[in-house]
Design an enzyme around this catalytic site. Structure first.
Site: not given
Ligand code: GCB
Length: 808
Positions: A413
């Protein structure tokens, strides 16, 4: 990155702290390299000063053992944020004699986020970036006898160092991993880089590049390399004269290699000895695995020429009570639990992890996606760019020889929520990503690169994961196959990292909120501004039942798709994050298949039923033993099992034998309608194993026909646990004292006297502030040693306080 500089500090060092001595003899050092763990007995000072002299004058040093973080509790307490500052560590090293022609180094496996090391009051070196090991040469700074190592570690807010502060995890400060003292012969083997250029079932080749420090090349100096097979038998040897700093030794035809794969992770051993007139001066060994892999275009993944469906999960490095400062035993336990569930792949989110993890993955047969911590925050300034490139270089250098690693991830991301103005400019971000990608390929042409979610960079890297959060951040989980079909076509090498959702242990519902009719069922991309869309993350009940269904659906799709590379569930264990103050357990991301202590939630068994081979049955659910519903209404009970045939018994009566069918949903067809009786119901699920044996699971459910009224108060009770602590449980009850199974509000526990709550653990029984699950919440209490009665209270906004005295 490592910088060596020696700046004298004009201060005298006075310490009155408890220290331990590290003793090793001259003889040991001289004969061979030594590697001594120096985790024990460090002095610790929680003080932000950047002056060693000031730190030395402080009176409040304490003694501790490494690994350590100062955020082990404050990351998950009920106050916003966690300590982002510097601390000091000190260690006395007693070196009885300095050996001649010996190089002394300190090796830190990881220290977060920046580290400065002093030896005997002088700066010895520093390191920028956490999660990655580094060595500091201390040869010129040590003396015979008493030596003092002082280390300043800093996890202050610093946007110039990845990961971004906007990442969804705690950036633990401290010397979070082991520290070692190395004594190496001056002329030593610095490192070995091992590749296996050609591997097939019939033969393999092996390339060993040995880097030698202070090489005085002459015909008497030789390098001897041997290769042992997994049984310890030498299968190849070679002796060469090293003529430059780097010497390459090749073995061309290793016959019928015992391949490394996820079922049989066969490991060979490479031993390199540095000989001078046939006398051994130094020796280094490494493990090596022979394997090859391929991501077919738009198609599945192959390991050693056979299709392998990637069955993955994610690991964050942390655990209840200790944060990131986990022992090797705890690291290993995580990986064993992942393996036992049947996974064959792990994404190390979102940063490189402890050396013990890679070792475990090599030994257990888990393929690895290793990740540079470029998580969120966009593109940074020049310093940021240099730091990030250095970290990538270091990550690849130190993890290079692990056969389990197949992917170097360059980030996650990345251009979301930029830390620098214009940091989300896709052109510039992609240009930098390309630089990283070229660097990764240059450093390691044998592996593939990957990223997740940064769409503009999808064509840059070898393997790409878009964001698919069907049924959580967007859409319904029923759209999963459609998402896969779309991306299989769109991306040449598509893998799916991250799917799942939060679940609160013990929360169950007869009808989980699926969002049908409320959400746009076709969407699956994680919405950038999550608050503007109706998604299950917002409107869902965070029940275990919903997550069980979501995973069950994802798995039955993945397992039946012949062209799919595979997916990686998010995440194996609940983990701490500053971004989620209002979660059911504050500051916890509750998407784990286990709680933060490693105790499985229901969803763990769903994975186990699809992936593992050791026969078992699991009735959904062991944490759903109080239920209600009108008389005459049948309830559907799922049994998660990897057995081909399962029979469910209700109060001694068989409800019939069912055949497992991985295409059927839910529970691969292993589900039965039953009418609960009022009161006690015993359910037994008996599974038949391939060799004619049986395995079974039993639960008792207390069922009532009467629906509870609205909650009117809280009650408290306690039970003594095996470890001598008490589990104090609050129930929400109605006017008839019936437990309110629909009550989900937050409650607050406090121990007023006689003990201490197990607070700040981020677990279902280790948080003073927690939302109820089906009208119930618990906390563990450690009694005072003097036997004073424990006084407990629980309250919330609506209920003014219930008290309980536990006489010990
Ligand atoms: C994502 C991220 C991660 C988050 C996860 C979440 O897309 O890459 O770092 O912890 O979602 O739990 O929202």
């Amino acid at each position: 990155m490592k910088k060596q500089h020696f700046k004298p500090l004009n201060s005298s060092l006075l310490y009155s702290i408890a220290v331990a001595c590290l003793l090793f003899s001259l003889h040991d050092i001289h004969a061979q390299r030594t590697k001594t763990n120096i985790n024990e007995n460090w002095s610790y000072l929680e003080n932000d000063t950047n002056k060693l002299t000031t730190a030395n004058q402080a009176k409040n040093w304490t003694v501790l053992h490494l690994p350590h973080t100062w955020n082990s509790e404050d990351a998950t307490d009920n106050t916003p944020g966690y300590r982002r500052a510097a601390s000091w560590y000190k260690k006395q090293l007693v070196i009885p004699k300095i050996a001649a022609n010996t190089v002394y180094q300190l090796y830190f496996e990881g220290s977060n986020i920046t580290t400065k090391v002093y030896v005997n009051g002088k700066e010895a070196g520093d390191h920028i970036g956490g999660y990655i090991g580094f060595t500091i040469d201390i040869t010129n700074l040590i003396k015979q006898g008493n030596n003092e190592v002082a280390v300043r570690v800093d996890n202050s807010y610093n946007p110039e160092i990845i990961p971004s502060q906007k990442s969804d995890f705690t950036i633990y400060g401290g010397i979070t991993r082991d520290v070692w003292l190395l004594a190496l012969p001056k002329n030593h083997i610095d490192n070995l880089k091992i590749t296996t250029p050609k591997v097939s079932n019939q033969s393999a080749s092996l390339n060993v590049v040995a880097t030698i420090n202070n090489l005085e090349a002459n015909k008497d100096v030789k390098l001897e390399v041997s290769l042992k097979n997994p049984k310890g038998k030498i299968v190849a040897t070679k002796k060469v004269v090293p003529n430059s700093v780097k010497t390459t030794i090749t073995f061309d035809n290793i016959k019928n290699p015992e391949l490394w794969d996820t079922q049989k992770p066969n490991l060979y051993t490479v031993t390199v000895s540095l000989l001078d007139k046939n006398k051994e001066k130094d020796l280094l060994t490494e493990k090596v695995g022979f394997r090859w892999f391929e991501f077919k275009d738009h198609g599945p993944f192959y390991l050693n020429g056979k299709r392998l469906l990637i069955r993955g999960t994610h690991r964050h490095e942390e655990h209840a009570g200790v944060g990131a400062a986990m022992t090797n035993k705890q690291h290993r336990a995580d990986m064993e639990a992942i393996k036992e569930m049947g996974a064959n792949f792990v994404r190390l989110a979102h940063y490189p992890q402890d050396p013990e993890i890679y070792k475990a993955c090599d030994e257990l047969g888990l393929l690895v996606w290793d990740e540079l911590p470029w998580c969120r925050g966009g593109l940074g300034n020049e310093v940021w760019q240099t730091n990030s490139k250095n970290m990538l270089t270091e990550m690849i250098a130190q993890n290079y020889n692990h056969p389990s690693i197949i992917l170097w991830s360059l980030g996650n991301e990345m251009n979301w929520l930029p830390d620098f103005p214009g940091g989300d400019d896709p052109e510039k971000t992609t240009a930098f990503l390309s630089e990283l990608n070229d660097l990764a390929h240059k450093l390691d042409p044998t592996r593939k690169t990957a990223i997740r979610k940064y769409y503009e960079g999808s064509h840059v890297v070898d393997v790409f994961s878009p964001s698919i959060w069907s049924g959580w951040y967007s859409g319904s989980y029923k759209s999963y196959q459609k998402a896969l079909d779309t991306y299989k076509k769109e991306y040449k090498h598509f893998i799916h990292a991250e799917y799942g959702g939060d679940s609160h242990v013990g929360r169950h519902t007869e009808k989980p909120v699926t969002g049908e009719g409320l959400i746009k069922s076709e969407g699956w991309e994680e919405a950038i501004v999550q608050t503007q869309v109706a998604n299950i993350a917002q409107i869902g009940d965070w029940s275990e039942n919903y997550i069980v269904d979501l995973f069950d659906w994802h798995l039955h799709v993945a397992e039946n798709d012949p062209n799919f590379v595979g997916n990686i569930q998010w995440a194996f264990k609940d983990f701490a994050t500053p971004l989620r103050p209002e979660d059911d357990i504050p500051y916890m991301n509750q998407k784990g298949l286990t709680d933060r202590n490693g105790n499985p939630k229901d969803a763990y068994y769903v994975f186990k039923s699809y992936w593992s081979e050791k026969p078992f049955t699991y009735i959904e659910s062991h944490t759903w033993t109080e239920r209600q519903g009108p008389k005459g209404i049948a309830r559907n009970i799922s049994v998660y099992s990897n057995c081909n045939q399962v029979t469910l018994y209700h109060n001694g009566k068989s409800l019939g034998k069912k055949q497992r069918d991985s295409k059927a949903f839910p529970a691969c067809g292993l589900n039965w309608d039953l009418n609960f009786e009022e009161g006690k119901n015993t359910l037994i699920a008996v599974g038949e194993t391939k060799d004619g044996k049986t395995v079974s699971d039993t639960i008792n459910v207390n069922y009532r026909f009467k629906k509870n009224d609205t909650a009117l108060g809280l009650t408290l009770s306690s039970e003594k646990l095996k470890n001598g602590n008490y589990l104090v449980t609050a129930l929400a009850v109605d006017k008839n004292n019936l437990r309110c199974l629909d009550y989900e509000e937050r409650v607050y526990f406090q121990c007023l006297k006689g003990g201490t709550t197990m607070k700040n653990q981020g677990t279902p029984t280790g948080s003073e502030s927690i939302k109820m699950a089906n009208g119930k919440a618990s906390i563990e209490v450690i009694p005072d040693a003097d036997g004073t009665p424990i006084v407990m209270t629980v309250l919330n906004q609506n209920f003014k306080g219930e008290f309980l005295i536990i006489k010990q």
